[in-house]
Design an enzyme around this catalytic site. Structure first.
Site, PDB file in Angstrom:
ATOM      1  N   HIS A  70      65.809  50.502  -6.018  1.00 44.75           N
ATOM      2  CA  HIS A  70      66.113  50.878  -4.642  1.00 44.75           C
ATOM      3  C   HIS A  70      67.634  50.841  -4.515  1.00 44.75           C
ATOM      4  O   HIS A  70      68.237  49.763  -4.662  1.00 44.75           O
ATOM      5  CB  HIS A  70      65.525  49.868  -3.655  1.00 44.75           C
ATOM      6  CG  HIS A  70      64.046  49.905  -3.533  1.00 44.75           C
ATOM      7  ND1 HIS A  70      63.348  49.042  -2.709  1.00 44.75           N
ATOM      8  CD2 HIS A  70      63.118  50.704  -4.108  1.00 44.75           C
ATOM      9  CE1 HIS A  70      62.052  49.303  -2.801  1.00 44.75           C
ATOM     10  NE2 HIS A  70      61.897  50.308  -3.647  1.00 44.75           N
TER      11      HIS A  70
ATOM     12  N   CYS B 158      66.740  46.110  -6.319  1.00 44.25           N
ATOM     13  CA  CYS B 158      67.117  46.573  -4.979  1.00 44.25           C
ATOM     14  C   CYS B 158      68.515  46.075  -4.641  1.00 44.25           C
ATOM     15  O   CYS B 158      68.722  44.890  -4.395  1.00 44.25           O
ATOM     16  CB  CYS B 158      66.112  46.082  -3.943  1.00 44.25           C
ATOM     17  SG  CYS B 158      66.532  46.600  -2.261  1.00 44.25           S
TER      18      CYS B 158
ATOM     19  N   HIS C  14      59.968  43.045  -6.264  1.00 45.08           N
ATOM     20  CA  HIS C  14      61.039  43.376  -5.318  1.00 45.08           C
ATOM     21  C   HIS C  14      61.726  42.099  -4.841  1.00 45.08           C
ATOM     22  O   HIS C  14      61.072  41.085  -4.599  1.00 45.08           O
ATOM     23  CB  HIS C  14      60.454  44.130  -4.126  1.00 45.08           C
ATOM     24  CG  HIS C  14      61.486  44.697  -3.197  1.00 45.08           C
ATOM     25  ND1 HIS C  14      62.211  43.919  -2.316  1.00 45.08           N
ATOM     26  CD2 HIS C  14      61.924  45.973  -3.017  1.00 45.08           C
ATOM     27  CE1 HIS C  14      63.045  44.693  -1.630  1.00 45.08           C
ATOM     28  NE2 HIS C  14      62.894  45.938  -2.043  1.00 45.08           N
TER      29      HIS C  14
ATOM     30  N   TYR D 169      63.539  55.062   7.322  1.00 47.24           N
ATOM     31  CA  TYR D 169      63.122  56.152   6.445  1.00 47.24           C
ATOM     32  C   TYR D 169      63.250  57.530   7.085  1.00 47.24           C
ATOM     33  O   TYR D 169      62.354  58.375   6.948  1.00 47.24           O
ATOM     34  CB  TYR D 169      61.679  55.906   5.974  1.00 47.24           C
ATOM     35  CG  TYR D 169      61.573  54.689   5.101  1.00 47.24           C
ATOM     36  CD1 TYR D 169      61.853  54.761   3.737  1.00 47.24           C
ATOM     37  CD2 TYR D 169      61.233  53.455   5.637  1.00 47.24           C
ATOM     38  CE1 TYR D 169      61.790  53.634   2.938  1.00 47.24           C
ATOM     39  CE2 TYR D 169      61.168  52.327   4.841  1.00 47.24           C
ATOM     40  CZ  TYR D 169      61.441  52.422   3.496  1.00 47.24           C
ATOM     41  OH  TYR D 169      61.379  51.309   2.700  1.00 47.24           O
TER      42      TYR D 169
ATOM     43  N   ASP E  59      67.499  54.493  -0.299  1.00 43.77           N
ATOM     44  CA  ASP E  59      66.689  53.604   0.533  1.00 43.77           C
ATOM     45  C   ASP E  59      67.372  53.383   1.870  1.00 43.77           C
ATOM     46  O   ASP E  59      68.608  53.319   1.959  1.00 43.77           O
ATOM     47  CB  ASP E  59      66.512  52.275  -0.222  1.00 43.77           C
ATOM     48  CG  ASP E  59      65.394  51.425   0.324  1.00 43.77           C
ATOM     49  OD1 ASP E  59      64.581  51.936   1.110  1.00 43.77           O
ATOM     50  OD2 ASP E  59      65.311  50.241  -0.055  1.00 43.77           O
ATOM     51  N   HIS E  60      66.573  53.266   2.917  1.00 45.84           N
ATOM     52  CA  HIS E  60      67.050  52.886   4.250  1.00 45.84           C
ATOM     53  C   HIS E  60      68.235  53.724   4.719  1.00 45.84           C
ATOM     54  O   HIS E  60      69.320  53.210   4.970  1.00 45.84           O
ATOM     55  CB  HIS E  60      67.418  51.402   4.283  1.00 45.84           C
ATOM     56  CG  HIS E  60      66.265  50.497   4.061  1.00 45.84           C
ATOM     57  ND1 HIS E  60      66.336  49.134   4.225  1.00 45.84           N
ATOM     58  CD2 HIS E  60      64.985  50.736   3.662  1.00 45.84           C
ATOM     59  CE1 HIS E  60      65.168  48.585   3.941  1.00 45.84           C
ATOM     60  NE2 HIS E  60      64.329  49.547   3.588  1.00 45.84           N
TER      61      HIS E  60
END
Length: 396
Positions: A304, A277, A239, A371, A354-355
């Site tokens: 992501h 990501c 990541h 989340y 994501d997020h």
């Protein structure tokens, strides 16, 4: 491509039924209750896998496809291949996962702190809230709360003056909130909550470790684990740093295209892959996200997908809605789809929204920062729409 969803386990506020209703098919999870550095057992993995993959009557089955993450202990980051016991425990966890047919593992190599934000409920123009990294507030923490030795040399005079003024105007609760947000480990973090004295001690333990040394320690770790991962058919996905730049005087070594190229060149094993990501990489204006996806396409096994908006000079940023911000999500997905078409379904790229923003009913609930169910559902729906428009047959 396969639609993933991060699930934090049976105590999480988002249930597996919620995930089914969102339309995701693949679960991204971990054994968060196992202490960092302790090996996961086959029985522990099997128990969690059975929980995820048991199918209530008439409902669709979920598959635990990705582990995010098996934490890498500090000893490995600080000493590399000499941390033999810690690496052996990590390999044992990987073997337990492979024995249960879970063969994509996401991990990071960020020292002391994992992903970092200064604000968890920044109010956006729509009234939803998002996470934010404010460079000035980070400087407040570093200079006045943590009081890190030598920190002042890393900030301009103007930065120091702004931080001093902000700190002078803060109350005890504001200081406590900022400290908690930075030092107490955000959800899904693979580091541990820290008190201020423990934070200083951890930083001191990394004294003398620069980017070259930290990268060498990562390479030594990979040289130890990738031969076994290759034999097991496991893909390891590194990541990016979040944010993708040095923090607290510590090096970051997974922030740019060049960083990943160096790691792949040093360890060319097919098991050595990337968690792509867009939010983390997108914080840097000099990262060309479609070009990175194109160059490392065959190394991307997990993605992501989220967007960030850089503010001012780019040192401050906040989480944007998935189709807004500084990430060209259409261009990114075009590259990922081009790679995915080359693969058989068993190797399809797994992605997750994501997020997400905190919005609607989630504004009135206790939710896991980054989340919430509804914000991620919105993001997944938007991503699904782009994918369908680019290639109606692309979703597995």
């Amino acid at each position: 491509m396969r639609q993933g969803w991060r699930w934090f386990g049976p105590k999480a506020g988002v249930s597996l039924d919620n995930v089914r209703q969102a339309g995701a098919t693949d679960i991204v999870s971990a054994l968060h209750d196992v202490p960092i550095g302790e090996a996961w057992t086959t029985a522990q993995v099997q128990e969690r896998k059975s929980m995820i993959e048991s199918t209530p009557d008439g409902r669709s089955q979920l598959t635990w496809s990705v582990v995010e993450s098996i934490p890498i202990p500090d000893a490995v980051k600080r000493t590399g291949g000499t941390a033999k016991n810690e690496i052996a425990a990590w390999i044992a966890s990987m073997e337990a996962l492979a024995a249960n047919d879970i063969k994509v593992i996401c991990y990071n190599f960020m020292p002391v702190v994992d992903w970092c934000r200064t604000e968890l409920d920044y109010v956006t123009p729509t009234g939803s809230t998002a996470m934010r990294f404010d460079h000035n507030m980070f400087a407040v923490f570093d200079l006045h709360i943590l009081q890190r030795k030598g920190a002042a040399s890393e900030y301009s005079q103007a930065d120091q003056e702004i931080a001093a003024e902000l700190y002078a105007g803060m109350g005890a609760q504001e200081i406590a909130d900022l400290t908690r947000n930075i030092a107490s480990a955000l959800p899904g973090s693979t580091t541990e909550p820290l008190t201020i004295p423990a934070f200083r001690d951890k930083l001191e333990a990394y004294s003398g470790i620069d980017a070259n040394k930290l990268r060498q320690h990562l390479i030594e770790f990979l040289l130890a684990v990738t031969p076994i991962a290759d034999d097991l058919g496991v893909k390891l996905t590194l990541h990016p740093d979040d944010p993708p730049r040095p923090l607290f005087g510590l090096p970051r070594i997974a922030s740019t295209e060049a960083d990943y190229a160096a790691v792949f060149e040093a360890v060319p094993s097919p098991a050595n892959g990337m968690c792509y990501c867009t939010g983390s990489l997108g914080v840097r204006a000099d990262n060309d996200l479609p070009a990175i996806a194109r160059r490392f396409a065959d190394r991307i096994h997990f993605a992501h997908l989220r967007a960030t908006t850089r503010e001012g000079d780019g040192r401050t940023f906040h989480e944007a809605a998935h189709l807004e911000g500084d990430v060209d999500m259409v261009a990114v997905l075009r590259e990922l789809l081009a790679e995915d078409r080359k693969r058989d379904k068993s190797r399809s790229i797994i992605f997750r929204s994501d997020h997400g923003h905190r919005m609607l009913d989630d504004l009135n609930k206790e939710v896991t920062p980054g989340y919430p169910a509804i914000g991620r559902l919105r993001g997944l729906a938007e991503l699904r729409g782009i994918i369908h428009a680019l290639d109606p047959q692309a979703l597995v």
